[in-house]
Design a protein around this motif. Structure first.
Motif, PDB file in Angstrom:
ATOM      1  N   GLU A   1      38.688  74.157  62.082  1.00 18.85           N
ATOM      2  CA  GLU A   1      38.645  75.252  63.051  1.00 18.85           C
ATOM      3  C   GLU A   1      37.331  75.196  63.814  1.00 18.85           C
ATOM      4  O   GLU A   1      36.373  74.576  63.362  1.00 18.85           O
ATOM      5  CB  GLU A   1      38.741  76.606  62.347  1.00 18.85           C
ATOM      6  CG  GLU A   1      40.086  76.914  61.766  1.00 18.85           C
ATOM      7  CD  GLU A   1      40.171  78.356  61.312  1.00 18.85           C
ATOM      8  OE1 GLU A   1      41.070  79.052  61.790  1.00 18.85           O
ATOM      9  OE2 GLU A   1      39.353  78.783  60.482  1.00 18.85           O
ATOM     10  N   PRO A   2      37.279  75.888  64.957  1.00 21.35           N
ATOM     11  CA  PRO A   2      36.007  75.956  65.674  1.00 21.35           C
ATOM     12  C   PRO A   2      34.971  76.684  64.822  1.00 21.35           C
ATOM     13  O   PRO A   2      35.325  77.496  63.965  1.00 21.35           O
ATOM     14  CB  PRO A   2      36.333  76.784  66.922  1.00 21.35           C
ATOM     15  CG  PRO A   2      37.812  76.852  67.006  1.00 21.35           C
ATOM     16  CD  PRO A   2      38.347  76.605  65.637  1.00 21.35           C
TER      17      PRO A   2
ATOM     18  N   ILE B   1      43.295  72.677  63.776  1.00 27.04           N
ATOM     19  CA  ILE B   1      43.970  71.407  63.518  1.00 27.04           C
ATOM     20  C   ILE B   1      44.094  71.249  62.001  1.00 27.04           C
ATOM     21  O   ILE B   1      43.106  71.371  61.275  1.00 27.04           O
ATOM     22  CB  ILE B   1      43.189  70.216  64.110  1.00 27.04           C
ATOM     23  CG1 ILE B   1      43.168  70.301  65.640  1.00 27.04           C
ATOM     24  CG2 ILE B   1      43.794  68.893  63.642  1.00 27.04           C
ATOM     25  CD1 ILE B   1      42.317  69.231  66.307  1.00 27.04           C
ATOM     26  N   TYR B   2      45.322  71.017  61.539  1.00 28.91           N
ATOM     27  CA  TYR B   2      45.563  70.677  60.139  1.00 28.91           C
ATOM     28  C   TYR B   2      45.755  69.167  60.072  1.00 28.91           C
ATOM     29  O   TYR B   2      46.520  68.590  60.849  1.00 28.91           O
ATOM     30  CB  TYR B   2      46.824  71.359  59.601  1.00 28.91           C
ATOM     31  CG  TYR B   2      46.651  72.806  59.227  1.00 28.91           C
ATOM     32  CD1 TYR B   2      46.255  73.167  57.946  1.00 28.91           C
ATOM     33  CD2 TYR B   2      46.920  73.823  60.134  1.00 28.91           C
ATOM     34  CE1 TYR B   2      46.116  74.486  57.574  1.00 28.91           C
ATOM     35  CE2 TYR B   2      46.783  75.156  59.780  1.00 28.91           C
ATOM     36  CZ  TYR B   2      46.382  75.488  58.500  1.00 28.91           C
ATOM     37  OH  TYR B   2      46.255  76.803  58.145  1.00 28.91           O
ATOM     38  N   ILE B   3      45.090  68.529  59.117  1.00 24.94           N
ATOM     39  CA  ILE B   3      45.174  67.086  58.930  1.00 24.94           C
ATOM     40  C   ILE B   3      45.876  66.804  57.605  1.00 24.94           C
ATOM     41  O   ILE B   3      45.481  67.330  56.569  1.00 24.94           O
ATOM     42  CB  ILE B   3      43.774  66.454  58.935  1.00 24.94           C
ATOM     43  CG1 ILE B   3      43.102  66.764  60.260  1.00 24.94           C
ATOM     44  CG2 ILE B   3      43.839  64.960  58.667  1.00 24.94           C
ATOM     45  CD1 ILE B   3      41.627  66.557  60.251  1.00 24.94           C
TER      46      ILE B   3
ATOM     47  N   VAL C   1      38.966  76.048  71.335  1.00 25.75           N
ATOM     48  CA  VAL C   1      39.009  74.591  71.432  1.00 25.75           C
ATOM     49  C   VAL C   1      38.603  73.964  70.100  1.00 25.75           C
ATOM     50  O   VAL C   1      37.589  74.337  69.516  1.00 25.75           O
ATOM     51  CB  VAL C   1      38.063  74.085  72.546  1.00 25.75           C
ATOM     52  CG1 VAL C   1      38.087  72.559  72.618  1.00 25.75           C
ATOM     53  CG2 VAL C   1      38.419  74.700  73.896  1.00 25.75           C
ATOM     54  N   VAL C   2      39.400  73.000  69.644  1.00 29.72           N
ATOM     55  CA  VAL C   2      39.061  72.186  68.477  1.00 29.72           C
ATOM     56  C   VAL C   2      39.167  70.731  68.924  1.00 29.72           C
ATOM     57  O   VAL C   2      40.174  70.326  69.494  1.00 29.72           O
ATOM     58  CB  VAL C   2      40.010  72.437  67.284  1.00 29.72           C
ATOM     59  CG1 VAL C   2      39.636  71.562  66.111  1.00 29.72           C
ATOM     60  CG2 VAL C   2      40.008  73.891  66.884  1.00 29.72           C
ATOM     61  N   ILE C   3      38.111  69.970  68.659  1.00 31.10           N
ATOM     62  CA  ILE C   3      38.088  68.565  69.064  1.00 31.10           C
ATOM     63  C   ILE C   3      37.800  67.710  67.834  1.00 31.10           C
ATOM     64  O   ILE C   3      36.953  68.064  67.012  1.00 31.10           O
ATOM     65  CB  ILE C   3      36.995  68.313  70.124  1.00 31.10           C
ATOM     66  CG1 ILE C   3      37.231  69.211  71.343  1.00 31.10           C
ATOM     67  CG2 ILE C   3      36.962  66.842  70.540  1.00 31.10           C
ATOM     68  CD1 ILE C   3      36.105  69.166  72.352  1.00 31.10           C
ATOM     69  N   MET C   4      38.492  66.594  67.741  1.00 30.96           N
ATOM     70  CA  MET C   4      38.189  65.660  66.666  1.00 30.96           C
ATOM     71  C   MET C   4      38.398  64.230  67.144  1.00 30.96           C
ATOM     72  O   MET C   4      39.236  63.954  67.999  1.00 30.96           O
ATOM     73  CB  MET C   4      39.004  65.949  65.414  1.00 30.96           C
ATOM     74  CG  MET C   4      40.479  65.848  65.553  1.00 30.96           C
ATOM     75  SD  MET C   4      41.310  66.320  64.051  1.00 30.96           S
ATOM     76  CE  MET C   4      41.401  64.753  63.242  1.00 30.96           C
TER      77      MET C   4
END
Length: 122
Positions: free
Chosen positions: A66-67, A80-82, A102-105
């Motif tokens: 999460e942010p 984002i769940y991985i 925003v979530v960036i990876m």
């Protein structure tokens, strides 16, 4: 999703983007459904949070990104769940962005060029 027709190629990742609309049963179903086992990433908007703790739903097979918390105390609206069975912790890295929307990876699979995944709540 048809489990019989899905073969995970080791250089491909499957991503599902979904607006949960703050529904606990919806995210719980996604994280636990057998068809989700072939998904590497769930890009979620309007994440459900526990009403008492304000924490997101966690699951033993999924890592949530999460942010970072904001100074305005705004709840994150993107996550984002991985899938831990598909992507190892060494294959991805969160990238800080100063927004709860925003979530960036960065994702790197084997010797391929890295991929930037951006999940934006709009």
């Amino acid at each position: 999703m048809n489990r019989n027709n899905q073969r995970t190629h080791k250089n491909r990742i499957a991503i599902l983007q979904y607006n949960i609309n703050k529904s606990g049963p919806t995210i719980n179903s996604l994280l636990n459904h057998p068809d989700s086992e072939t998904l590497a990433i769930l890009a979620i908007q309007e994440q459900h949070r526990n009403p008492k703790t304000q924490a997101p739903l966690t699951h033993q097979s999924w890592t949530i990104i999460e942010p970072p918390p904001s100074q305005e105390k705004t709840r994150p609206r993107a996550a984002i769940y991985i899938n831990n069975r598909i992507l190892s912790p060494e294959s991805y890295q969160p990238i800080h962005y100063p927004s709860t929307d925003v979530v960036i990876m960065e994702i790197k699979i084997e010797d391929k060029h890295p991929m930037l995944l951006v999940n934006v709540y709009n």
